[in-house]
Motif scaffolding. Structure first.
Motif: not given
Ligand SMILES: C[S@@+](CC[C@H](N)C(=O)[O-])C[C@H]1O[C@@H](n2cnc3c(N)ncnc32)[C@H](O)[C@@H]1O
Length: 280
Positions: A12, A15, A43-48, A66, A134, A192, A211-213, A220
């Motif tokens: 991802y 990720g 900002c768990c995304g794929s949950g790594a 979340l 994404q 959320g 883990d923000p973008p 994103y």
């Molecule tokens: C860098 S990726 C996270 C990757 C994750 N740590 C992984 O290992 O897959 C950033 C994530 O932030 C989420 N995101 C962006 N803006 C958000 C918001 N306002 N609230 C919650 N999540 C948000 C995105 O959907 C994305 O999945």
């Protein structure tokens, strides 16, 4: 947890599967972790990160995950034990025999499917996403869904083997998701906005990870201002806050080493990309 180690469903954008070991090492080195320590993977995304925690024996009941995207829907279904494995299986077994047909098949699927089964469809769609971008939702429909084509080498191609449209393969995705559904039930999965975190009751001995973008990226669909988040967090909570970025965000930051698929540190490939874990 039973059997072999859990793995993220699919790769991802952003990720952290290759950094999760190094990140969790920092949590364990800098904090006293007990049976009641709560972890927040924002900002768990794929949950790594959560997957790494569970692989190290942390109970999923102690983990909140979340994300605002469909990953949030996936983790909520996993955590609540409502993931519909029968439906997930039916989509996987309905994939065409010929991989050249995947793209057209999936395009048909997204245009005809509602979001009722978002949690089950999403990992399949994301595993086929062009460039790992994404896939999102908008006004109750799938959006931004662009799929890979099966690719075969020509006489002049450097790469000599075909590239699969779905990564991992349907069999491997099924194996990974089955293990996740079995071993991560009880995690508090939330779909959320990160700003809703300020309504949580966070104990001071918790570990909070965000883990923000990456700042200044445009890739994103969902974003927020991490600096505003940090400021509000400091006023609201005492628990240590860890943030991943490609720069150090403060004085208390660790530069992370990228780990290869075999767990070894990748030294051969020179990359300008840096990964930092900053603590507040
Ligand atoms: C860098 S990726 C996270 C990757 C994750 N740590 C992984 O290992 O897959 C950033 C994530 O932030 C989420 N995101 C962006 N803006 C958000 C918001 N306002 N609230 C919650 N999540 C948000 C995105 O959907 C994305 O999945």
């Amino acid at each position: 947890m039973t059997g072999s180690k859990l793995r993220v469903p699919c790769t991802y954008q952003g990720g952290k599967q290759r950094l999760a070991g190094a990140i969790v090492d920092v949590f364990f080195a800098e904090n006293k972790i007990g049976a009641d320590t709560r972890f927040y993977d924002l900002c768990c995304g794929s949950g790594a990160i959560s997957i790494e925690l569970v692989n190290r024996g942390i109970s999923p009941q102690n983990i909140s995950m979340l994300d605002i995207s469909s990953w949030g829907a996936f983790w909520a279904a996993v955590g609540h034990g409502t993931f519909d494995m029968e439906f997930f299986d039916s989509i996987l077994s309905g994939l065409p025999d010929d991989k050249r047909e995947y793209k057209k098949h999936l395009e048909g699927l997204v245009s005809s499917s509602s979001l009722v089964h978002e949690a089950e469809l999403y990992p399949i769609l994301q595993a086929n996403s062009f460039g790992g971008k994404q896939i999102t939702t908008k006004n109750g429909e799938w959006d931004n869904a662009c799929f890979r084509d099966y690719w075969e080498p020509t006489a002049n191609s450097v790469r000599r083997s075909p590239a699969n449209p779905m990564q991992p393969s349907p069999t491997e995705l099924k194996r990974r998701v089955t293990a996740i559904v079995r071993d991560m039930v009880g995690a508090n999965g939330i779909r959320g906005d990160i700003m809703s975190f300020f309504s949580f009751n966070v104990a001071p001995d918790s570990i909070v990870y965000v883990d923000p973008p990456y700042m200044n990226t445009t890739g994103y669909s969902y974003m927020f201002n991490i600096k505003d988040f940090i400021q509000e967090y400091k006023a609201a909570f005492q628990a240590p806050l860890y943030i991943s970025e490609n720069v150090a965000l403060g004085h208390n930051a660790t530069k992370l080493q990228l780990h290869g698929a075999n767990g070894g540190i990748t030294g051969s490939r020179k990359s300008k990309h840096e990964e930092w874990l900053s603590r507040f």
